[in-house]
Design a protein around this motif. Sequence first.
Motif: not given
Lengths: 155, 155
Positions: B56-57, B142-145, B128, A77-79
């Motif tokens: 979250r950070l 759905q990707l990353f944060r 990224e 998911n690339l998190r």
Amino acid sequence: MVLTIRFCLLFVFIVVAGVLNLFGQSSGLQKGLATYYGDKFQGRKTANGELFCQTRLTAAHRTLPFNTWVKVTNLKNLRAVVVRINDRGPFVRGRIIDLSKRAAFEIGLLQDGNAKVQVEVVDHPQAEEQLLKYAPALAPHQLFRIPPVKATPSF
Amino acid sequence: MVLTIRFCLLFVFIVVAGVLNLFGQSSGLQKGLATYYGDKFQGRKTANGELFCQTRLTAAHRTLPFNTWVKVTNLKNLRAVVVRINDRGPFVRGRIIDLSKRAAFEIGLLQDGNAKVQVEVVDHPQAEEQLLKYAPALAPHQLFRIPPVKATPSF
């Protein structure tokens, strides 16, 4: 003649392998399986003498120096999350890093229990040592990230 | 003669200032006051279009590109956390970064509400983007944060 060619090929192979290894090390990039550890180890000593706290952003790695900061990216998911190495492990073939439960949660790893990740060094321990001049009055145990064992708030 | 000396001094000043600025930019290091934001902004849109989640950070910075990862070290206790820039601010003179409540907790900043910190870029957003090839089947959201708004567990 054949022997000379063989020696040449061997020489080229060694040089190429050396160069690739050099690049691999300098970029500090690794790909492989990540797992996590939590409840069972809460409050126990980590390999560098801290008390393990599953709510902190730490991880176990077999070889990286303690207090190295690595960015762990879940390749599904690339998190990503950046954690500090304070423990040794995982000692199971094919696994490259063992995250604290909180770090695993950050990259969506809790449900499956493991995931293919990329591990990349983003900061070396020397960086923190250079900062010591800013906190001369503090005792060593007050510095850096010695985590408390008591539960952290839920926010 | 006096004019020539003045021009020489001006020239030296400009060169030195340029070199210092270059080094400053390349090391990506900043020192100043950090504050934090939480409850009041929970679920609101951040400057890059995500929903703010205080667990979250993440952090707000005036100029760094979104998805830059910075290591924020509290210079009082040398505790550090690495956060991702996803918002703009703080817009108050003297403050250099606004942390999410969770990130502030990680470096012991909640009690005082602010602290002198060092902010250091440890990873750029391009890193990224290069990873996108690993998740071709996923939709962008759905990707990353992109953080969920619902409360995160307390571990």
